[in-house]
Motif scaffolding. Structure first.
Motif, PDB file in Angstrom:
ATOM      1  N   ILE A  45       0.832  -1.204   0.000  1.00 42.84           N
ATOM      2  CA  ILE A  45       0.000   0.000   0.000  1.00 42.84           C
ATOM      3  C   ILE A  45       0.865   1.252   0.000  1.00 42.84           C
ATOM      4  O   ILE A  45       0.629   2.197  -0.771  1.00 42.84           O
ATOM      5  N   HIS A  46       1.879   1.283   0.829  1.00 42.37           N
ATOM      6  CA  HIS A  46       2.747   2.459   0.897  1.00 42.37           C
ATOM      7  C   HIS A  46       3.796   2.454  -0.211  1.00 42.37           C
ATOM      8  O   HIS A  46       4.211   3.513  -0.690  1.00 42.37           O
ATOM      9  N   PHE A 105     -12.584   3.173   6.205  1.00 42.58           N
ATOM     10  CA  PHE A 105     -11.149   3.036   5.986  1.00 42.58           C
ATOM     11  C   PHE A 105     -10.630   1.712   6.550  1.00 42.58           C
ATOM     12  O   PHE A 105      -9.945   0.966   5.870  1.00 42.58           O
ATOM     13  N   MET A 106     -10.962   1.425   7.791  1.00 42.77           N
ATOM     14  CA  MET A 106     -10.607   0.147   8.420  1.00 42.77           C
ATOM     15  C   MET A 106     -11.344   0.061   9.741  1.00 42.77           C
ATOM     16  O   MET A 106     -11.073   0.840  10.654  1.00 42.77           O
ATOM     17  N   SER A 107     -12.278  -0.858   9.850  1.00 42.58           N
ATOM     18  CA  SER A 107     -13.053  -0.961  11.087  1.00 42.58           C
ATOM     19  C   SER A 107     -13.819  -2.281  11.143  1.00 42.58           C
ATOM     20  O   SER A 107     -14.103  -2.903  10.109  1.00 42.58           O
ATOM     21  N   LEU A 108     -14.164  -2.694  12.343  1.00 41.74           N
ATOM     22  CA  LEU A 108     -15.012  -3.864  12.500  1.00 41.74           C
ATOM     23  C   LEU A 108     -16.410  -3.592  11.953  1.00 41.74           C
ATOM     24  O   LEU A 108     -17.092  -4.514  11.482  1.00 41.74           O
ATOM     25  N   LYS A 109     -16.837  -2.333  11.988  1.00 44.65           N
ATOM     26  CA  LYS A 109     -18.125  -1.971  11.413  1.00 44.65           C
ATOM     27  C   LYS A 109     -18.148  -2.295   9.923  1.00 44.65           C
ATOM     28  O   LYS A 109     -19.128  -2.840   9.403  1.00 44.65           O
ATOM     29  N   ASP A 141     -13.457  -1.026   3.525  1.00 46.40           N
ATOM     30  CA  ASP A 141     -14.486  -0.924   2.499  1.00 46.40           C
ATOM     31  C   ASP A 141     -13.807  -0.845   1.133  1.00 46.40           C
ATOM     32  O   ASP A 141     -13.068   0.096   0.840  1.00 46.40           O
ATOM     33  N   VAL A 142     -14.047  -1.840   0.288  1.00 49.77           N
ATOM     34  CA  VAL A 142     -13.340  -1.948  -0.988  1.00 49.77           C
ATOM     35  C   VAL A 142     -13.598  -0.736  -1.875  1.00 49.77           C
ATOM     36  O   VAL A 142     -12.665  -0.162  -2.454  1.00 49.77           O
ATOM     37  N   GLU A 143     -14.832  -0.334  -1.998  1.00 55.39           N
ATOM     38  CA  GLU A 143     -15.167   0.793  -2.877  1.00 55.39           C
ATOM     39  C   GLU A 143     -14.493   2.070  -2.397  1.00 55.39           C
ATOM     40  O   GLU A 143     -13.942   2.844  -3.190  1.00 55.39           O
ATOM     41  N   PHE A 144     -14.492   2.298  -1.081  1.00 55.80           N
ATOM     42  CA  PHE A 144     -13.900   3.518  -0.539  1.00 55.80           C
ATOM     43  C   PHE A 144     -12.379   3.517  -0.679  1.00 55.80           C
ATOM     44  O   PHE A 144     -11.789   4.476  -1.188  1.00 55.80           O
ATOM     45  N   CYS A 145     -11.726   2.435  -0.212  1.00 55.52           N
ATOM     46  CA  CYS A 145     -10.262   2.424  -0.119  1.00 55.52           C
ATOM     47  C   CYS A 145      -9.554   2.221  -1.448  1.00 55.52           C
ATOM     48  O   CYS A 145      -8.443   2.719  -1.639  1.00 55.52           O
ATOM     49  N   TYR A 146     -10.193   1.493  -2.364  1.00 54.35           N
ATOM     50  CA  TYR A 146      -9.504   1.161  -3.605  1.00 54.35           C
ATOM     51  C   TYR A 146     -10.081   1.841  -4.841  1.00 54.35           C
ATOM     52  O   TYR A 146      -9.585   1.616  -5.950  1.00 54.35           O
ATOM     53  N   HIS A 147     -11.082   2.686  -4.616  1.00 51.97           N
ATOM     54  CA  HIS A 147     -11.657   3.414  -5.750  1.00 51.97           C
ATOM     55  C   HIS A 147     -11.886   4.888  -5.404  1.00 51.97           C
ATOM     56  O   HIS A 147     -11.253   5.766  -5.976  1.00 51.97           O
ATOM     57  N   GLU A 148     -12.759   5.145  -4.440  1.00 52.73           N
ATOM     58  CA  GLU A 148     -13.070   6.538  -4.129  1.00 52.73           C
ATOM     59  C   GLU A 148     -11.845   7.304  -3.630  1.00 52.73           C
ATOM     60  O   GLU A 148     -11.577   8.432  -4.070  1.00 52.73           O
ATOM     61  N   LEU A 149     -11.070   6.704  -2.721  1.00 48.60           N
ATOM     62  CA  LEU A 149      -9.915   7.402  -2.162  1.00 48.60           C
ATOM     63  C   LEU A 149      -8.821   7.649  -3.215  1.00 48.60           C
ATOM     64  O   LEU A 149      -8.409   8.794  -3.420  1.00 48.60           O
ATOM     65  N   PRO A 150      -8.343   6.598  -3.929  1.00 49.55           N
ATOM     66  CA  PRO A 150      -7.268   6.851  -4.900  1.00 49.55           C
ATOM     67  C   PRO A 150      -7.725   7.529  -6.181  1.00 49.55           C
ATOM     68  O   PRO A 150      -6.900   8.113  -6.897  1.00 49.55           O
ATOM     69  N   ASP A 151      -9.025   7.467  -6.486  1.00 48.43           N
ATOM     70  CA  ASP A 151      -9.509   8.074  -7.731  1.00 48.43           C
ATOM     71  C   ASP A 151      -9.960   9.517  -7.546  1.00 48.43           C
ATOM     72  O   ASP A 151      -9.835  10.333  -8.467  1.00 48.43           O
ATOM     73  N   ILE A 160      -5.794  -3.152  -9.742  1.00 47.09           N
ATOM     74  CA  ILE A 160      -5.747  -2.721  -8.345  1.00 47.09           C
ATOM     75  C   ILE A 160      -6.050  -3.895  -7.410  1.00 47.09           C
ATOM     76  O   ILE A 160      -5.692  -3.872  -6.225  1.00 47.09           O
ATOM     77  N   ASN A 161      -6.688  -4.940  -7.943  1.00 45.04           N
ATOM     78  CA  ASN A 161      -7.055  -6.079  -7.108  1.00 45.04           C
ATOM     79  C   ASN A 161      -5.841  -6.825  -6.566  1.00 45.04           C
ATOM     80  O   ASN A 161      -5.924  -7.472  -5.521  1.00 45.04           O
ATOM     81  N   TYR A 162      -4.705  -6.755  -7.270  1.00 43.01           N
ATOM     82  CA  TYR A 162      -3.499  -7.395  -6.738  1.00 43.01           C
ATOM     83  C   TYR A 162      -3.004  -6.654  -5.501  1.00 43.01           C
ATOM     84  O   TYR A 162      -2.526  -7.269  -4.546  1.00 43.01           O
ATOM     85  N   LEU A 163      -3.115  -5.332  -5.514  1.00 44.94           N
ATOM     86  CA  LEU A 163      -2.762  -4.542  -4.340  1.00 44.94           C
ATOM     87  C   LEU A 163      -3.727  -4.847  -3.202  1.00 44.94           C
ATOM     88  O   LEU A 163      -3.320  -5.045  -2.058  1.00 44.94           O
ATOM     89  N   ARG A 164      -5.003  -4.904  -3.524  1.00 42.11           N
ATOM     90  CA  ARG A 164      -6.027  -5.192  -2.512  1.00 42.11           C
ATOM     91  C   ARG A 164      -5.815  -6.575  -1.912  1.00 42.11           C
ATOM     92  O   ARG A 164      -5.923  -6.758  -0.695  1.00 42.11           O
ATOM     93  N   ALA A 165      -5.502  -7.550  -2.757  1.00 42.86           N
ATOM     94  CA  ALA A 165      -5.307  -8.917  -2.262  1.00 42.86           C
ATOM     95  C   ALA A 165      -4.147  -8.986  -1.288  1.00 42.86           C
ATOM     96  O   ALA A 165      -4.229  -9.629  -0.238  1.00 42.86           O
ATOM     97  N   SER A 166      -3.054  -8.307  -1.623  1.00 42.49           N
ATOM     98  CA  SER A 166      -1.873  -8.342  -0.756  1.00 42.49           C
ATOM     99  C   SER A 166      -2.191  -7.841   0.640  1.00 42.49           C
ATOM    100  O   SER A 166      -1.613  -8.319   1.617  1.00 42.49           O
TER     101      SER A 166
END
Length: 283
Positions: free
Chosen positions: A42-43, A68-72, A82-92, A134-140
């Motif tokens: 990620i970094h 971003f990251m939570s048990l909720k 949240d996949v949509e937030f962290c890997y789409h909305e945030l970086p896009d 981006i899914n390879y980054l998400r998978a890692s």
């Protein structure tokens, strides 16, 4: 001799690595390749794109957003992030990732993932992170138990740290002979046996090789630490690790602690900057 950065994961603990990488960027230091594991990936991608300060900026701005990251998020979506937030909305949109700079960078970028069907690590070269890539980054960075299996490229993948936490040997096998390893645990840390081996056998009963990798991860990890120490003595590897212990949780909510961990990474890198420059730039 070709050089590589080996970036350990550690969820929120990985912000230490972001601090080190920002110092490298500020001083024009790079490598021929970056191997990122989980939070290290990620970094690491922002480092390859040359986006100094991006990791700490969005961690502080959105770190307490439940998406971003939570048990909720885990209870709602099956993923701790949240996949949509962290890997789409945030970086896009919110803190745009510089795809063009990443794709034009001289350094190759590898994400390290665990193949749940084989129980082996996958070292995936990512010349781009656009679209489905981006899914390879998400998978890692998808923690077992707290994330759904990521199916991409015909493979079923999860957190790279399960099968290869510190991929120094993998980099050497690809002929990267000089390696800067950035760890996120202080000197003297040793991983203890997993308490959740029984749970792994239950949750991943369809994937016994992956469940076995979870159960023996402490053995693999400690062996990797021993190997790194050997390589360091031979002068082939330079290791940066936290110079002091900061107690930080995997899903740390205290942004002050997150900031402290980042600043420690900066301080440690600055203290050894001359050594790092000499190591990365010598013939």
């Amino acid at each position: 001799m070709t050089t590589a950065l080996i970036l350990e994961g550690g969820a929120k603990r990985g912000i230490y690595t972001a601090g080190v990488l920002d110092v490298l960027l500020e001083n024009g230091l790079t490598a021929d390749a970056v191997f990122g594991v989980s939070a290290g990936a990620i970094h690491g991608c922002s480092f390859v794109a040359g986006q100094q300060g991006r990791s700490i900026r969005y961690n502080l701005k959105y770190g307490n957003d439940p998406r971003f990251m939570s048990l909720k998020s885990w209870l709602k979506t099956g993923n701790v992030v949240d996949v949509e937030f962290c890997y789409h909305e945030l970086p896009d949109k919110l803190d745009p990732f510089d795809h063009e700079a990443f794709e034009n960078a001289a350094a190759k970028f590898y994400t390290v993932c665990s193949n749940v069907e084989t129980g082996q690590a996958e070292y995936i070269l990512c010349p781009s992170l656009r679209g489905d890539k981006i899914n390879y980054l998400r998978a890692s960075a998808s923690l077992p138990f707290l994330s759904k299996i990521v199916e991409t490229g015909g493979k079923k993948l999860l957190d790279g740290g399960i099968c290869d936490s510190i991929p120094l040997k993998a980099a050497q096998n690809m002929d990267y002979g000089r390696n800067l390893v950035i760890l996120t645990r202080p000197e003297g840390y040793r991983k203890k046996p997993a308490y959740n081996g029984w749970l792994a056998r239950l949750v991943y009963r369809k994937y016994p090789a992956f469940a076995a990798a979870i159960a023996r991860r402490h053995i693999m990890y400690n062996q990797e630490l021993d190997y790194i120490a050997e390589q360091e003595k031979l002068g082939r590897t330079l290791v940066l690790r936290p110079s002091r212990l900061i107690k930080i949780g995997k899903m740390e909510a205290d942004l002050g602690i997150v900031r402290q961990m980042y600043e420690l990474g900066r301080q440690d890198a600055l203290a050894r900057l001359a050594e790092i420059k000499d190591f990365l730039q010598k013939d």
